[in-house]
Design a protein around this motif. Structure first.
Motif, PDB file in Angstrom:
ATOM      1  N   TYR A   1       0.957  -1.301  -0.094  1.00 11.73           N
ATOM      2  CA  TYR A   1       0.076   0.075   0.055  1.00 11.73           C
ATOM      3  C   TYR A   1       0.933   1.287  -0.072  1.00 11.73           C
ATOM      4  N   LYS A   2       1.948   1.340   0.495  1.00 11.00           N
ATOM      5  CA  LYS A   2       2.662   2.390   0.974  1.00 11.00           C
ATOM      6  C   LYS A   2       3.342   2.806  -0.372  1.00 11.00           C
ATOM      7  N   ILE A   3       3.658   1.787  -1.253  1.00  8.81           N
ATOM      8  CA  ILE A   3       4.338   2.096  -2.339  1.00  8.81           C
ATOM      9  C   ILE A   3       3.588   2.228  -3.469  1.00  8.81           C
ATOM     10  N   ASN A   4       2.462   1.678  -3.841  1.00 11.73           N
ATOM     11  CA  ASN A   4       1.557   2.073  -5.207  1.00 11.73           C
ATOM     12  C   ASN A   4       0.230   2.248  -4.726  1.00 11.73           C
ATOM     13  N   GLY A   5      -0.299   2.252  -3.355  1.00  9.59           N
ATOM     14  CA  GLY A   5      -1.537   2.582  -3.081  1.00  9.59           C
ATOM     15  C   GLY A   5      -2.525   1.154  -3.306  1.00  9.59           C
TER      16      GLY A   5
ATOM     17  N   THR B   1       9.273 -11.574 -12.527  1.00  7.58           N
ATOM     18  CA  THR B   1      10.067 -10.983 -11.366  1.00  7.58           C
ATOM     19  C   THR B   1       9.272 -11.901 -10.158  1.00  7.58           C
ATOM     20  N   VAL B   2      10.208 -12.383  -9.232  1.00  7.27           N
ATOM     21  CA  VAL B   2       9.646 -12.784  -8.097  1.00  7.27           C
ATOM     22  C   VAL B   2      10.612 -12.549  -6.889  1.00  7.27           C
ATOM     23  N   VAL B   3       9.448 -12.050  -5.929  1.00  6.66           N
ATOM     24  CA  VAL B   3      10.183 -11.233  -4.576  1.00  6.66           C
ATOM     25  C   VAL B   3      10.146 -12.499  -3.542  1.00  6.66           C
ATOM     26  N   GLU B   4      11.466 -12.523  -2.899  1.00  6.82           N
ATOM     27  CA  GLU B   4      11.425 -13.489  -1.758  1.00  6.82           C
ATOM     28  C   GLU B   4      10.716 -13.010  -0.850  1.00  6.82           C
ATOM     29  N   ILE B   5       9.629 -13.502  -0.242  1.00  3.40           N
ATOM     30  CA  ILE B   5       8.952 -13.090   0.815  1.00  3.40           C
ATOM     31  C   ILE B   5       8.627 -14.280   1.797  1.00  3.40           C
ATOM     32  N   PRO B   6       8.792 -13.972   3.316  1.00  2.00           N
ATOM     33  CA  PRO B   6       8.809 -14.925   4.057  1.00  2.00           C
ATOM     34  C   PRO B   6       7.362 -15.293   3.992  1.00  2.00           C
ATOM     35  N   ALA B   7       7.043 -16.607   4.485  1.00  2.00           N
ATOM     36  CA  ALA B   7       5.444 -17.105   4.337  1.00  2.00           C
ATOM     37  C   ALA B   7       4.753 -16.271   5.420  1.00  2.00           C
TER      38      ALA B   7
ATOM     39  N   ALA C   1      -5.243  -2.282  10.034  1.00  2.00           N
ATOM     40  CA  ALA C   1      -4.075  -2.845  10.854  1.00  2.00           C
ATOM     41  C   ALA C   1      -3.296  -4.048  10.278  1.00  2.00           C
ATOM     42  N   LEU C   2      -4.369  -4.863   9.463  1.00  2.00           N
ATOM     43  CA  LEU C   2      -4.135  -5.916   8.910  1.00  2.00           C
ATOM     44  C   LEU C   2      -3.113  -5.465   7.543  1.00  2.00           C
ATOM     45  N   GLN C   3      -3.494  -4.624   7.007  1.00  2.00           N
ATOM     46  CA  GLN C   3      -2.305  -3.982   5.714  1.00  2.00           C
ATOM     47  C   GLN C   3      -1.087  -3.746   6.585  1.00  2.00           C
ATOM     48  N   LYS C   4      -1.045  -2.877   7.583  1.00  2.00           N
ATOM     49  CA  LYS C   4       0.264  -2.604   8.292  1.00  2.00           C
ATOM     50  C   LYS C   4       1.050  -3.923   8.617  1.00  2.00           C
ATOM     51  N   GLU C   5       0.270  -4.739   9.283  1.00  2.00           N
ATOM     52  CA  GLU C   5       1.009  -6.175   9.340  1.00  2.00           C
ATOM     53  C   GLU C   5       1.612  -6.888   8.379  1.00  2.00           C
ATOM     54  N   VAL C   6       0.821  -7.060   7.257  1.00  2.00           N
ATOM     55  CA  VAL C   6       1.341  -7.816   6.050  1.00  2.00           C
ATOM     56  C   VAL C   6       2.488  -6.855   5.474  1.00  2.00           C
ATOM     57  N   ASP C   7       2.291  -5.492   5.247  1.00  2.00           N
ATOM     58  CA  ASP C   7       3.239  -4.689   4.483  1.00  2.00           C
ATOM     59  C   ASP C   7       4.677  -4.845   5.578  1.00  2.00           C
ATOM     60  N   ALA C   8       4.314  -4.705   6.632  1.00  2.00           N
ATOM     61  CA  ALA C   8       5.480  -4.865   7.687  1.00  2.00           C
ATOM     62  C   ALA C   8       6.441  -5.914   7.102  1.00  2.00           C
TER      63      ALA C   8
ATOM     64  N   VAL D   1       6.057  -7.530   3.843  1.00  2.00           N
ATOM     65  CA  VAL D   1       6.373  -7.465   2.468  1.00  2.00           C
ATOM     66  C   VAL D   1       7.462  -6.121   2.116  1.00  2.00           C
ATOM     67  N   VAL D   2       7.167  -5.089   2.673  1.00  2.00           N
ATOM     68  CA  VAL D   2       7.986  -4.057   2.351  1.00  2.00           C
ATOM     69  C   VAL D   2       9.539  -4.021   2.260  1.00  2.00           C
ATOM     70  N   PRO D   3       9.936  -4.625   3.597  1.00  2.00           N
ATOM     71  CA  PRO D   3      11.343  -4.704   3.763  1.00  2.00           C
ATOM     72  C   PRO D   3      11.999  -5.595   2.670  1.00  2.00           C
ATOM     73  N   ALA D   4      11.185  -6.757   2.338  1.00  2.00           N
ATOM     74  CA  ALA D   4      11.694  -7.816   1.066  1.00  2.00           C
ATOM     75  C   ALA D   4      11.610  -7.104  -0.207  1.00  2.00           C
ATOM     76  N   VAL D   5      10.767  -6.214  -0.247  1.00  2.00           N
ATOM     77  CA  VAL D   5      10.849  -5.463  -1.576  1.00  2.00           C
ATOM     78  C   VAL D   5      12.091  -4.422  -1.582  1.00  2.00           C
ATOM     79  N   LYS D   6      12.354  -4.083  -0.509  1.00  2.00           N
ATOM     80  CA  LYS D   6      13.376  -2.867  -0.480  1.00  2.00           C
ATOM     81  C   LYS D   6      14.853  -3.528  -0.654  1.00  2.00           C
TER      82      LYS D   6
END
Lengths: 248, 112
Positions: free
Chosen positions: A141-145, A161-167, A208-215, A217-222
């Protein structure tokens, strides 16, 4: 087939197709197969299943001297009422609904391009397939809304493109989360009173759920170089670009 | 918001026909950049939109906006010939004035 490995399954398939004539007709008839496979040596002894015979009649005591002492009464009584004509029953449907088969190009962490909807053209990260078959996706959400959203597979192009995301194992990420909340029905009196207290359009739970999930995903993306700005950009076809020539 | 182009342009070249009869239920479309039958494979099943203008404004049921633009939706059914032309079927048959008009071949339903 359930117990054998894929290789064994393939080998069996080759053997079977080799023993076929065109038209699905087997080369060897039943007797020939019996002899060839020495089925006389392999006989299955099926154990008859024990079915307990239920007693049809029950003996009931009857009072009174002249009434014979006891009577045989059927255990299952015939119904008091039955329709005059036979009632048709619909055929049993034993079909189990499975979620849509996920394309092999779509894996958790894949960057997808949304082809339709409010977020068309945006590149998003695929999280998982929900039991309904729809894909759960986040911008982040923070990246592209793009929030946590459900998308149909047909309206998505999977990039390589595949990003490594922890399950992400979150119980709340299901179809039920997306169900619309029914508006409270107003009775006659309340209908004329304007609803001054409006509920916020996006529930605090979702945020709250969005923040949880993005917490997660976002580091993995960065971690990946230029990926955040890639996700911020949109996919578009420019002059001279034809989708059948593109490699996604 | 910057608009994005997520469709290919196509031209309606006519209806499926023999020399003296035409089958109006099937329209022929030439998609830009598609020059051979092999290229058509990507577009099979893709939705096609014929967009036209009318005199009166109508409310779009999805966007809820009053607009003079109208759509006839269809889909790419199969290739037509070996040079990349394509046969499309629309929900209602295309009006004859659509011949020579542009049509949008969307990128969905996607199989990629």
């Amino acid at each position: 087939v359930n117990s054998s490995t894929t290789k064994q399954w393939y080998q069996r398939r080759v053997a079977i197709t080799a023993g076929m004539l065109p038209g699905g007709v087997p080369k060897l008839g039943r007797a020939a197969v019996y002899r060839r496979r020495a089925l006389y040596k392999r006989k299955k002894n099926a154990k008859p299943s024990k079915v307990e015979a239920k007693p049809e009649f029950k003996t009931k005591k009857v009072h009174g001297e002249k009434n014979g002492g006891s009577r045989q009464v059927p255990v299952q009584k015939s119904p008091r009422f039955y329709p005059t004509e036979d009632v048709k029953r619909p055929l049993t449907n034993r079909r189990k609904v499975k979620p849509t088969k996920l394309r092999s190009s779509i894996k958790p962490g894949t960057v997808l391009i949304l082809l339709a909807g409010a977020h068309r053209g945006k590149r998003v990260i695929f999280l998982k397939q929900l039991p309904s078959g729809l894909l759960l996706v986040t911008g982040p959400y923070k990246i592209n809304g793009v929030p946590l959203r459900r998308v149909d597979q047909a309206y998505v192009i999977a990039t390589s493109t595949v990003v490594e995301i922890p399950a992400i194992a979150n119980d709340k990420l299901t179809d039920a989360m997306f169900k619309r909340k029914a508006k409270p029905t107003k009775n006659e009196r309340e209908m004329f009173i304007e609803n001054t207290s409006e509920e916020p359009k996006i529930s605090a739970e979702r945020i709250a759920l969005q923040k949880e999930v993005d917490a997660v995903v976002v580091p993995a993306v960065k971690k990946v170089e230029m990926l955040p700005s890639y996700l911020r950009s949109k996919f578009t076809l420019t002059k001279g670009q034809f989708p059948h020539q593109l490699k996604f | 918001m910057q608009p994005v182009k997520l469709f290919s342009k196509g031209i309606v070249t006519g209806f499926r026909r023999g020399l003296r009869n035409q089958t109006v239920t099937t329209s022929l479309v030439k998609i830009e950049g598609v020059e051979s039958k092999a290229d058509v494979d990507f577009y099979l099943g893709k939705r096609v939109a014929y967009i036209y203008r009318a005199q009166k404004k109508r409310k779009n049921k999805i966007t809820k906006r009053e607009t003079k633009l109208r759509v006839i939706w269809g889909k790419v059914r199969r290739a037509h010939g070996s040079s990349g032309a394509v046969r499309c079927a629309f929900r209602t048959n295309l009006p004859p004035k659509a011949i020579g008009a542009t049509v949008r071949v969307m990128m969905y339903p996607s199989r990629v």
